[in-house]
Write an enzyme that holds these catalytic residues in place. Structure first.
Site, PDB file in Angstrom:
ATOM      1  N   SER A 189       1.360   6.664   2.289  1.00  7.96           N
ATOM      2  CA  SER A 189       2.065   7.679   3.086  1.00  7.96           C
ATOM      3  C   SER A 189       3.319   8.193   2.389  1.00  7.96           C
ATOM      4  O   SER A 189       4.011   7.439   1.695  1.00  7.96           O
ATOM      5  CB  SER A 189       2.496   7.098   4.435  1.00  7.96           C
ATOM      6  OG  SER A 189       1.405   6.507   5.074  1.00  7.96           O
ATOM      7  N   GLU A 247      -5.065   9.902  17.378  1.00 12.30           N
ATOM      8  CA  GLU A 247      -5.638  11.265  17.330  1.00 12.30           C
ATOM      9  C   GLU A 247      -6.556  11.402  16.111  1.00 12.30           C
ATOM     10  O   GLU A 247      -7.637  11.991  16.193  1.00 12.30           O
ATOM     11  CB  GLU A 247      -4.523  12.320  17.259  1.00 12.30           C
ATOM     12  CG  GLU A 247      -3.698  12.471  18.538  1.00 12.30           C
ATOM     13  CD  GLU A 247      -2.693  11.349  18.740  1.00 12.30           C
ATOM     14  OE1 GLU A 247      -2.407  10.588  17.776  1.00 12.30           O
ATOM     15  OE2 GLU A 247      -2.191  11.204  19.884  1.00 12.30           O
ATOM     16  N   GLN A 251       0.864  -1.197   0.000  1.00 12.23           N
ATOM     17  CA  GLN A 251       0.000   0.000   0.000  1.00 12.23           C
ATOM     18  C   GLN A 251       0.899   1.244   0.000  1.00 12.23           C
ATOM     19  O   GLN A 251       1.519   1.546   1.014  1.00 12.23           O
ATOM     20  CB  GLN A 251      -0.862  -0.033   1.262  1.00 12.23           C
ATOM     21  CG  GLN A 251      -1.768   1.144   1.454  1.00 12.23           C
ATOM     22  CD  GLN A 251      -2.337   1.164   2.886  1.00 12.23           C
ATOM     23  OE1 GLN A 251      -1.738   0.580   3.796  1.00 12.23           O
ATOM     24  NE2 GLN A 251      -3.442   1.826   3.074  1.00 12.23           N
ATOM     25  N   GLY A 252       0.956   1.938  -1.127  1.00 12.57           N
ATOM     26  CA  GLY A 252       1.824   3.119  -1.240  1.00 12.57           C
ATOM     27  C   GLY A 252       1.019   4.398  -1.055  1.00 12.57           C
ATOM     28  O   GLY A 252       0.746   5.109  -2.031  1.00 12.57           O
ATOM     29  N   SER A 308       4.780  -1.063   4.099  1.00  9.22           N
ATOM     30  CA  SER A 308       5.008  -2.398   4.658  1.00  9.22           C
ATOM     31  C   SER A 308       5.171  -3.414   3.531  1.00  9.22           C
ATOM     32  O   SER A 308       4.412  -3.391   2.554  1.00  9.22           O
ATOM     33  CB  SER A 308       3.835  -2.827   5.540  1.00  9.22           C
ATOM     34  OG  SER A 308       3.589  -1.867   6.536  1.00  9.22           O
ATOM     35  N   SER A 311      -3.459   7.465  13.006  1.00  5.43           N
ATOM     36  CA  SER A 311      -3.074   7.490  14.427  1.00  5.43           C
ATOM     37  C   SER A 311      -4.319   7.615  15.315  1.00  5.43           C
ATOM     38  O   SER A 311      -5.413   7.941  14.844  1.00  5.43           O
ATOM     39  CB  SER A 311      -2.142   8.675  14.683  1.00  5.43           C
ATOM     40  OG  SER A 311      -2.872   9.880  14.519  1.00  5.43           O
ATOM     41  N   GLU A 346      -9.314  -1.281   5.878  1.00  8.31           N
ATOM     42  CA  GLU A 346      -8.132  -1.536   6.714  1.00  8.31           C
ATOM     43  C   GLU A 346      -8.512  -1.408   8.196  1.00  8.31           C
ATOM     44  O   GLU A 346      -8.131  -2.222   9.017  1.00  8.31           O
ATOM     45  CB  GLU A 346      -7.030  -0.539   6.345  1.00  8.31           C
ATOM     46  CG  GLU A 346      -5.703  -0.843   7.022  1.00  8.31           C
ATOM     47  CD  GLU A 346      -4.603   0.138   6.622  1.00  8.31           C
ATOM     48  OE1 GLU A 346      -4.902   1.151   5.971  1.00  8.31           O
ATOM     49  OE2 GLU A 346      -3.443  -0.119   7.000  1.00  8.31           O
TER      50      GLU A 346
HETATM   51  C1  LIG Z   1       3.132  -0.488  11.560  1.00  5.38           C
HETATM   52  C2  LIG Z   1       2.872   0.526  10.472  1.00  5.38           C
HETATM   53  C3  LIG Z   1       2.628   0.105   9.181  1.00  5.38           C
HETATM   54  C4  LIG Z   1       2.396   1.046   8.177  1.00  5.38           C
HETATM   55  N1  LIG Z   1       2.221   0.592   6.894  1.00  5.38           N
HETATM   56  C5  LIG Z   1       1.978   1.475   5.911  1.00  5.38           C
HETATM   57  C6  LIG Z   1       1.819   1.023   4.566  1.00  5.38           C
HETATM   58  O1  LIG Z   1       1.925  -0.174   4.270  1.00  5.38           O
HETATM   59  N2  LIG Z   1       1.564   1.946   3.605  1.00  5.38           N
HETATM   60  C7  LIG Z   1       1.450   3.289   3.886  1.00  5.38           C
HETATM   61  O2  LIG Z   1       1.170   4.056   2.982  1.00  5.38           O
HETATM   62  N3  LIG Z   1       1.641   3.766   5.153  1.00  5.38           N
HETATM   63  C8  LIG Z   1       1.915   2.871   6.161  1.00  5.38           C
HETATM   64  N4  LIG Z   1       2.113   3.332   7.450  1.00  5.38           N
HETATM   65  C9  LIG Z   1       2.148   4.779   7.692  1.00  5.38           C
HETATM   66  C10 LIG Z   1       0.967   5.324   8.480  1.00  5.38           C
HETATM   67  O3  LIG Z   1      -0.191   5.361   7.703  1.00  5.38           O
HETATM   68  C11 LIG Z   1       1.373   6.738   8.975  1.00  5.38           C
HETATM   69  O4  LIG Z   1       2.470   6.580   9.840  1.00  5.38           O
HETATM   70  C12 LIG Z   1       0.239   7.422   9.698  1.00  5.38           C
HETATM   71  O5  LIG Z   1      -0.792   7.761   8.800  1.00  5.38           O
HETATM   72  C13 LIG Z   1       0.717   8.710  10.434  1.00  5.38           C
HETATM   73  O6  LIG Z   1       1.400   9.538   9.566  1.00  5.38           O
HETATM   74  P1  LIG Z   1       2.861  10.122   9.926  1.00  5.38           P
HETATM   75  O7  LIG Z   1       3.719   8.967  10.341  1.00  5.38           O
HETATM   76  O8  LIG Z   1       3.306  10.939   8.767  1.00  5.38           O
HETATM   77  O9  LIG Z   1       2.649  11.031  11.210  1.00  5.38           O
HETATM   78  P2  LIG Z   1       2.118  12.537  11.229  1.00  5.38           P
HETATM   79  O10 LIG Z   1       0.924  12.643  10.335  1.00  5.38           O
HETATM   80  O11 LIG Z   1       3.260  13.441  10.951  1.00  5.38           O
HETATM   81  O12 LIG Z   1       1.643  12.683  12.717  1.00  5.38           O
HETATM   82  C14 LIG Z   1       2.554  12.990  13.779  1.00  5.38           C
HETATM   83  C15 LIG Z   1       1.755  13.160  15.059  1.00  5.38           C
HETATM   84  O13 LIG Z   1       0.839  14.286  14.921  1.00  5.38           O
HETATM   85  C16 LIG Z   1      -0.494  13.879  15.207  1.00  5.38           C
HETATM   86  N5  LIG Z   1      -1.435  14.584  14.339  1.00  5.38           N
HETATM   87  C17 LIG Z   1      -1.308  14.793  13.002  1.00  5.38           C
HETATM   88  N6  LIG Z   1      -2.387  15.447  12.532  1.00  5.38           N
HETATM   89  C18 LIG Z   1      -3.215  15.660  13.573  1.00  5.38           C
HETATM   90  C19 LIG Z   1      -4.502  16.276  13.712  1.00  5.38           C
HETATM   91  N7  LIG Z   1      -5.139  16.798  12.656  1.00  5.38           N
HETATM   92  N8  LIG Z   1      -5.073  16.304  14.954  1.00  5.38           N
HETATM   93  C20 LIG Z   1      -4.440  15.757  16.028  1.00  5.38           C
HETATM   94  N9  LIG Z   1      -3.210  15.169  15.945  1.00  5.38           N
HETATM   95  C21 LIG Z   1      -2.612  15.109  14.740  1.00  5.38           C
HETATM   96  C22 LIG Z   1      -0.514  12.383  14.910  1.00  5.38           C
HETATM   97  O14 LIG Z   1      -1.551  11.723  15.624  1.00  5.38           O
HETATM   98  C23 LIG Z   1       0.881  11.947  15.384  1.00  5.38           C
HETATM   99  O15 LIG Z   1       0.870  11.756  16.782  1.00  5.38           O
HETATM  100  C24 LIG Z   1       2.380   2.429   8.468  1.00  5.38           C
HETATM  101  C25 LIG Z   1       2.631   2.862   9.774  1.00  5.38           C
HETATM  102  C26 LIG Z   1       2.890   1.927  10.768  1.00  5.38           C
HETATM  103  C27 LIG Z   1       3.187   2.426  12.153  1.00  5.38           C
END
Ligand SMILES: Cc1cc2nc3c(=O)[nH]c(=O)nc-3n(C[C@H](O)[C@H](O)[C@H](O)COP(=O)(O)OP(=O)(O)OC[C@H]3O[C@@H](n4cnc5c(N)ncnc54)[C@H](O)[C@@H]3O)c2cc1C
Length: 390
Positions: free
Chosen positions: A126, A373, A123-124, A158, A371, A241
């Site tokens: 993020s 939040e 899944q591409g 992933s 997340s 998902e």
């Molecule tokens: C185990 C795992 C597997 C994953 N697999 C995939 C995958 O296969 N394909 C893929 O595309 N992605 C994947 N991801 C990525 C995942 O979707 C992102 O990590 C997730 O959407 C959060 O984005 P970020 O890491 O950029 O954090 P950010 O969006 O930068 O968030 C950072 C912090 O800010 C908080 N925050 C952000 N916006 C808000 C808001 N509006 N209100 C309140 N709080 C906020 C968040 O809750 C978090 O605590 C995976 C992640 C994990 C941990």
């Protein structure tokens, strides 16, 4: 909500159990490459016997059975402690999306190979600056003859290292409002210009990857739905998902809880932990959480059985499950005392270091698929109807 299974459903369970007894699951290899090969062989064996894609249409290689039978399949897999099927992204997201939005040619081309684990999916979505705010994604796809040319970067993808196909969200109209100019593309991961770099997690595993796209040519026929209409499809994927996947994960976390209870009753070093008042309270809280989770999942399932699609209510399930799973594993590790710090391979390790490993791995569960939040925002706005976040 009717919690009883019909005679036909019980027959299905009995048949599946007999098959599983006749085809015991071999132990999982430790080496990642061997683990992938083992996972593919196991999924293929299930597919050939008609157990994979229980709820998918027969025309595309599925069993054409009901959602309840699919749930029974998941329960039986959890009962024998089978790992999640290797083609997780294809089975829980890619396939359902193609069934709902794909052309007939796409369904014929991809679905059976997903089921047979012949082609692994990832899944591409993020990107480095587009996670919670997914619609900010910047990977570009520009039309060129019969193709799109893709440039950009994804992250946290992933299993990308082992994947043959990627569900890629790309920006096709940079001038449109940000939710409007996105397209859902299927990209062959073996195309020239695709580079995958593994990332190491806190648990020591390397499931995650960065994926770079440099002038990657993707045929226009690989667009799912219409060009610039990918956002709605991405939301369908995320709802599947959050709900479908969480259902099977809560079954697996129940198995982990049962293992923890067994450990507490038969603690190898002195009096059973299950006799200590604090440990008893923590274990009781975990059992109550797990029951609450089960009934919430069943309530959502009932809604889907009555004709609904996975919806924003799935966020309640995902949020509660990911947080309760972390609590349970943190209690598990604290119950072990100093043994909780010992990882696989250490002298005197308990349960091959399973508990600290699972606990570290579970940290990602409150981030993946949105997340905590973000789930709270969805519940507030789309389930409870509270005013939108500014
Ligand atoms: C185990 C795992 C597997 C994953 N697999 C995939 C995958 O296969 N394909 C893929 O595309 N992605 C994947 N991801 C990525 C995942 O979707 C992102 O990590 C997730 O959407 C959060 O984005 P970020 O890491 O950029 O954090 P950010 O969006 O930068 O968030 C950072 C912090 O800010 C908080 N925050 C952000 N916006 C808000 C808001 N509006 N209100 C309140 N709080 C906020 C968040 O809750 C978090 O605590 C995976 C992640 C994990 C941990």
């Amino acid at each position: 909500m009717d919690l009883a299974f019909s005679p036909a459903e019980e027959r299905f369970r009995g048949e599946l159990r007999s098959w599983l007894e006749a085809h015991p699951l071999a132990p999982e290899p430790e080496d990642m490459g061997a683990w992938v090969a083992h996972g593919k062989a196991w999924q293929r064996q299930l597919y050939e016997a008609g157990w994979c894609g229980v709820h998918w249409p027969k025309a595309y290689g599925g069993r054409g059975a009901s959602l309840i039978e699919q749930i029974i399949f998941q329960e039986e897999m959890a009962r024998i402690r089978a790992p999640q099927l290797i083609n997780l992204a294809g089975l829980t997201m890619g396939g359902p999306v193609l069934i709902a939005h794909g052309t007939e040619a796409q369904k014929q081309r991809y679905l059976q190979k997903i089921l047979a684990a012949e082609e692994i999916w990832c899944q591409g979505f993020s990107e480095p600056n587009a996670g919670s705010d997914l619609a900010a994604l910047r990977t570009r796809a520009v039309p060129d003859g019969d193709d799109f040319v893709v440039n950009g970067q994804k992250v946290w993808t992933s299993f990308a290292r082992y994947a043959d196909w990627c569900m890629l969200l790309v920006r096709t109209d940079p001038d449109a409002p940000k939710h409007k100019g996105i397209t859902f593309l299927l990209v062959d991961m073996h195309s020239p210009g695709v580079t995958v770099r593994p990332l190491k997690q806190i648990s020591g595993d390397e499931d995650f990857n960065e994926v770079f796209f440099e002038d990657v040519r993707v045929p226009r026929g690989n667009v799912v739905g219409a060009v610039n209409s990918g956002w709605d499809i991405a939301i369908t994927v995320l709802m599947h998902e959050r709900q479908t996947l969480t259902y099977s994960r809560q079954l697996q976390s129940r198995v982990a809880l049962e293992q923890l209870l067994t450990l507490a009753r038969h603690w190898p070093d002195g009096a059973p932990l299950a006799q200590q008042p604090l440990a008893r309270q923590q274990l009781a809280a975990a059992v109550i959480d797990s029951e609450a989770m089960r009934y919430t999942a069943l309530r959502n399932l009932t809604r889907v059985l009555r004709g609904g699609e996975p919806g924003p209510e799935g966020s309640v399930e995902k949020l509660f499950w990911s947080e309760m799973y972390q609590r349970m594993l943190e209690h598990g590790v604290s119950l072990l005392g100093p043994f909780g710090a010992l990882l696989r391979g250490s002298p005197h390790v308990v349960d091959e270091g399973r508990w600290p490993h699972l606990m570290l791995y579970s940290r990602g569960r409150t981030i993946a698929a949105g997340s905590s939040e973000i789930q709270r925002n969805i519940i507030a706005e789309r389930v409870l109807g509270l005013p939108r976040q500014r």
